[in-house]
Scaffold this motif. Structure first.
Motif, PDB file in Angstrom:
ATOM      1  N   LYS A 317       0.933  -1.553  -0.514  1.00  0.00           N
ATOM      2  CA  LYS A 317      -0.323   0.095  -0.110  1.00  0.00           C
ATOM      3  C   LYS A 317       0.928   1.318   0.288  1.00  0.00           C
ATOM      4  O   LYS A 317       2.025   1.425   0.670  1.00  0.00           O
ATOM      5  N   GLY A 318       0.230   2.353  -0.579  1.00  0.00           N
ATOM      6  CA  GLY A 318       1.072   3.921  -0.598  1.00  0.00           C
ATOM      7  C   GLY A 318       1.100   3.911  -2.038  1.00  0.00           C
ATOM      8  O   GLY A 318       0.275   3.793  -3.234  1.00  0.00           O
ATOM      9  N   PRO A 319       1.768   5.687  -2.356  1.00  0.00           N
ATOM     10  CA  PRO A 319       1.912   6.059  -3.321  1.00  0.00           C
ATOM     11  C   PRO A 319       2.775   5.350  -4.400  1.00  0.00           C
ATOM     12  O   PRO A 319       3.674   4.426  -4.015  1.00  0.00           O
ATOM     13  N   VAL A 320       3.109   5.357  -5.539  1.00  0.00           N
ATOM     14  CA  VAL A 320       3.776   4.771  -6.685  1.00  0.00           C
ATOM     15  C   VAL A 320       5.391   5.554  -6.587  1.00  0.00           C
ATOM     16  O   VAL A 320       6.472   4.921  -6.204  1.00  0.00           O
ATOM     17  N   LEU A 321       4.697   7.131  -6.747  1.00  0.00           N
ATOM     18  CA  LEU A 321       6.468   7.952  -5.509  1.00  0.00           C
ATOM     19  C   LEU A 321       6.849   8.368  -4.974  1.00  0.00           C
ATOM     20  O   LEU A 321       5.308   8.104  -4.305  1.00  0.00           O
ATOM     21  N   PHE A 322       7.931   7.914  -4.601  1.00  0.00           N
ATOM     22  CA  PHE A 322       8.708   8.145  -3.074  1.00  0.00           C
ATOM     23  C   PHE A 322       9.462   9.462  -3.241  1.00  0.00           C
ATOM     24  O   PHE A 322       9.403  10.004  -4.071  1.00  0.00           O
ATOM     25  N   ARG A 323       8.871  10.977  -2.136  1.00  0.00           N
ATOM     26  CA  ARG A 323       9.305  11.518  -2.278  1.00  0.00           C
ATOM     27  C   ARG A 323      10.167  12.456  -1.295  1.00  0.00           C
ATOM     28  O   ARG A 323       9.735  11.590  -0.217  1.00  0.00           O
ATOM     29  N   GLN A 324      11.033  13.035  -0.914  1.00  0.00           N
ATOM     30  CA  GLN A 324      12.371  13.355  -0.043  1.00  0.00           C
ATOM     31  C   GLN A 324      13.207  14.406  -0.506  1.00  0.00           C
ATOM     32  O   GLN A 324      13.401  14.514  -0.908  1.00  0.00           O
ATOM     33  N   LEU A 325      12.422  15.516   0.790  1.00  0.00           N
ATOM     34  CA  LEU A 325      13.319  16.377   0.703  1.00  0.00           C
ATOM     35  C   LEU A 325      15.225  16.048   0.848  1.00  0.00           C
ATOM     36  O   LEU A 325      15.778  15.101   1.787  1.00  0.00           O
ATOM     37  N   ARG A 340       8.852   4.232  -5.448  1.00  0.00           N
ATOM     38  CA  ARG A 340       8.526   3.662  -4.141  1.00  0.00           C
ATOM     39  C   ARG A 340       8.762   2.388  -4.438  1.00  0.00           C
ATOM     40  O   ARG A 340       8.624   1.802  -4.809  1.00  0.00           O
ATOM     41  N   SER A 341       9.665   2.319  -3.054  1.00  0.00           N
ATOM     42  CA  SER A 341      10.640   0.239  -3.010  1.00  0.00           C
ATOM     43  C   SER A 341      10.743   0.048  -2.326  1.00  0.00           C
ATOM     44  O   SER A 341      11.278  -1.610  -1.750  1.00  0.00           O
ATOM     45  N   MET A 342      10.011   0.820  -1.109  1.00  0.00           N
ATOM     46  CA  MET A 342       9.828   0.467   0.625  1.00  0.00           C
ATOM     47  C   MET A 342       8.845  -0.048   1.045  1.00  0.00           C
ATOM     48  O   MET A 342       7.373   0.929  -0.093  1.00  0.00           O
ATOM     49  N   LYS A 343       8.562  -0.703   2.007  1.00  0.00           N
ATOM     50  CA  LYS A 343       7.200  -0.592   2.536  1.00  0.00           C
ATOM     51  C   LYS A 343       6.701   0.845   3.530  1.00  0.00           C
ATOM     52  O   LYS A 343       8.041   1.222   3.445  1.00  0.00           O
ATOM     53  N   MET A 344       6.208   1.383   3.996  1.00  0.00           N
ATOM     54  CA  MET A 344       5.351   2.522   4.190  1.00  0.00           C
ATOM     55  C   MET A 344       6.607   2.726   5.287  1.00  0.00           C
ATOM     56  O   MET A 344       6.079   1.463   6.403  1.00  0.00           O
ATOM     57  N   ASN A 345       6.999   3.738   5.249  1.00  0.00           N
ATOM     58  CA  ASN A 345       8.122   2.783   7.187  1.00  0.00           C
ATOM     59  C   ASN A 345       8.383   5.081   7.999  1.00  0.00           C
ATOM     60  O   ASN A 345       8.152   5.776   7.160  1.00  0.00           O
ATOM     61  N   ASN A 346       8.165   4.738   8.673  1.00  0.00           N
ATOM     62  CA  ASN A 346       8.814   5.709   9.469  1.00  0.00           C
ATOM     63  C   ASN A 346      10.432   6.561   9.625  1.00  0.00           C
ATOM     64  O   ASN A 346      10.804   7.448   9.956  1.00  0.00           O
ATOM     65  N   ASP A 347      11.174   5.497   9.330  1.00  0.00           N
ATOM     66  CA  ASP A 347      12.232   5.446   9.215  1.00  0.00           C
ATOM     67  C   ASP A 347      12.979   6.092   7.664  1.00  0.00           C
ATOM     68  O   ASP A 347      14.244   6.235   7.444  1.00  0.00           O
TER      69      ASP A 347
END
Length: 476
Positions: A317-325, A340-347
């Motif tokens: 689950k989650g968006p296709v794209l991962f964005r990060q500053l 996005r290559s990972m499961k949704m996580n807080n790290d």
């Protein structure tokens, strides 16, 4: 003048009027030769029994000339610098001929008002190559005779046996258009003796140099002593010797440096060579970034993006794209995009990906191993936040950490971050377990910054593609 040592850089030419005329002779003879070859090729094609439109003679001869002038200008074939460097003349000539063959042939091919003749083009360019070989050989012989037999090169002498003076002497020795007379003094006698007079021996050496044809005397001395050489300048004037000072600041500055001028008047010392500080180089790099990223987006991502998106959504689950500053040019943050290559996580903003990281999905492992997860960054390139080639961008937190412990870490932020880079194609990617690994990355990034060329850019892209095809050990 570029010296062998990286500690001094300046450019000037010491041409005589004869060598100066060569830069005007070259384009004139080339245009005359181009038109003669064109006429011969036209009649020779007809002699071979092939049909050639009269329009090719009347109108397209002008197009042929204009195309040559345009192509030779692109490669700087007749520039001041190129006109006195034979290797640059040869390189620019063959590039101009190759580009002329492509552009002129395409022009004729798409001009529907004439009959396109392949035979004419083959004959024309075959004769043109032969003519240029003969022309360049004759030019080389002529220039050799001028320099070595007629002695039209300028004779110069040097004062000052210090690091800068020695490099300058080596430079003079290596130039075919300079006749290096040698040292007049090690630099100790130009200030005068205890009586406030120049030694007679030194004056005699200056007189001998002038009588043997020396016109210019280059003096390498410490900048703070320039006010102490008035006696020497007066004596040089008596012998009709022009004096040119080269400041010896090698002892004060250990890093490589360049000297340029602001407003043609104020000398500026830069402690690092940066080719991309040139507006022309920046324009080339940005134009390449736009064209390359558009090509990838249109021809690759247009069909690959939906396929990857379906696979990502099917596994977690989650968006296709991962964005990060991440840290961009001049340490300005920007939103960096990836698949996005990972499961949704807080790290995600704290912890680097590691080998066998349980956060990475199955499709994510493939994307990271093949570097396909980086594809959305071509949108970053198009928006101007990134470049195709450059130092890889880091999380803001990692930038804060590493700039405190890694020497020159922030220098890499003089450039836009890249999708790939010199460090990455040399195997320096992935997790950095030790500070030394990051130090090596920084060294490679700074080397790229100081040695950038368009061909280096292309080389890195080719190396990146090869690494993607064979797979990279540190890509996880």
């Amino acid at each position: 003048m570029q010296l062998d040592s990286p500690n001094y850089l300046s450019i000037f030419h010491m041409q005589t009027r004869y060598l100066y005329l060569l830069k005007y002779i070259l384009p004139i003879t080339d245009i005359v030769m181009l038109n003669l070859v064109y006429v011969v090729a036209y009649y020779l094609t007809e002699y071979l029994g092939k049909s050639v439109s009269y329009e090719l003679w009347r109108h397209y001869m002008v197009v042929c000339n204009l195309t040559w002038m345009f192509n030779s200008a692109i490669f700087g074939l007749y520039s001041d610098y190129g006109s006195i460097r034979l290797e640059k003349i040869y390189r620019g000539t063959w590039r101009s001929v190759a580009l002329h063959a492509i552009t002129f042939a395409l022009y004729l091919l798409f001009s529907r008002d004439i009959e396109f003749s392949r035979t004419f083009l083959v004959v024309f360019y075959a004769l043109l190559v032969v003519a240029f070989v003969l022309n360049r050989f004759a030019g080389s012989v002529f220039q050799f005779l001028l320099v070595h037999k007629l002695n039209v090169n300028k004779k110069v002498a040097l004062i000052g046996v210090n690091p800068t003076g020695r490099r300058l002497a080596h430079y003079f020795d290596s130039q075919y258009d300079i006749d290096f007379y040698g040292y007049l003094d090690d630099g100790s006698m130009i200030y005068g003796d205890e009586k406030g007079e120049l030694p007679a021996k030194f004056i005699s050496k200056m007189e001998e140099a002038a009588l043997s044809g020396v016109k210019d005397v280059y003096v390498s001395l410490e900048p703070h002593r320039m006010s102490e050489v008035n006696l020497f300048l007066e004596e040089a004037d008596k012998h009709c010797l022009r004096v040119k000072f080269i400041p010896d600041i090698a002892g004060a500055l250990s890093a490589p440096y360049t000297i340029s001028y602001v407003g043609g008047e104020f000398p500026v010392i830069s402690l690092r060579k940066e080719p991309l500080e040139s507006i022309g180089n920046r324009f080339k790099k940005r134009a390449f970034d736009i064209l390359f990223s558009l090509a990838v987006i249109v021809f690759l991502m247009s069909w690959l993006y939906p396929l990857i998106a379906i696979l990502i959504k099917s596994q977690s689950k989650g968006p296709v794209l991962f964005r990060q500053l991440r840290s961009g040019r001049n340490d300005e943050p920007f939103w960096c995009y990836k698949f996005r290559s990972m499961k949704m996580n807080n790290d995600s903003d704290k912890k680097q990906a590691t080998k066998d990281d349980d956060r990475i999905t199955t499709i994510g492992k493939f994307l990271r191993k093949s570097s396909l997860d980086e594809l959305p960054q071509f949108f970053n390139v198009l928006m101007g936040d990134m470049s195709v080639v450059g130092p890889r961008p880091h999380m803001l937190r990692h930038t804060e950490e590493y700039k405190a412990i890694i020497s020159q870490f922030m220098v890499r932020h003089f450039l836009k971050p890249g999708i790939t880079g010199w460090a990455q194609v040399n195997g320096l990617r992935g997790e950095t377990k030790e500070d030394s690994a990051m130090q090596k990355r920084v060294q490679h990034d700074i080397w790229y910054l100081e040695n950038w060329t368009a061909m280096l850019e292309v080389k890195i892209i080719f190396m990146t593609v090869i690494n993607m095809l064979k797979g990279e050990e540190n890509a996880y």
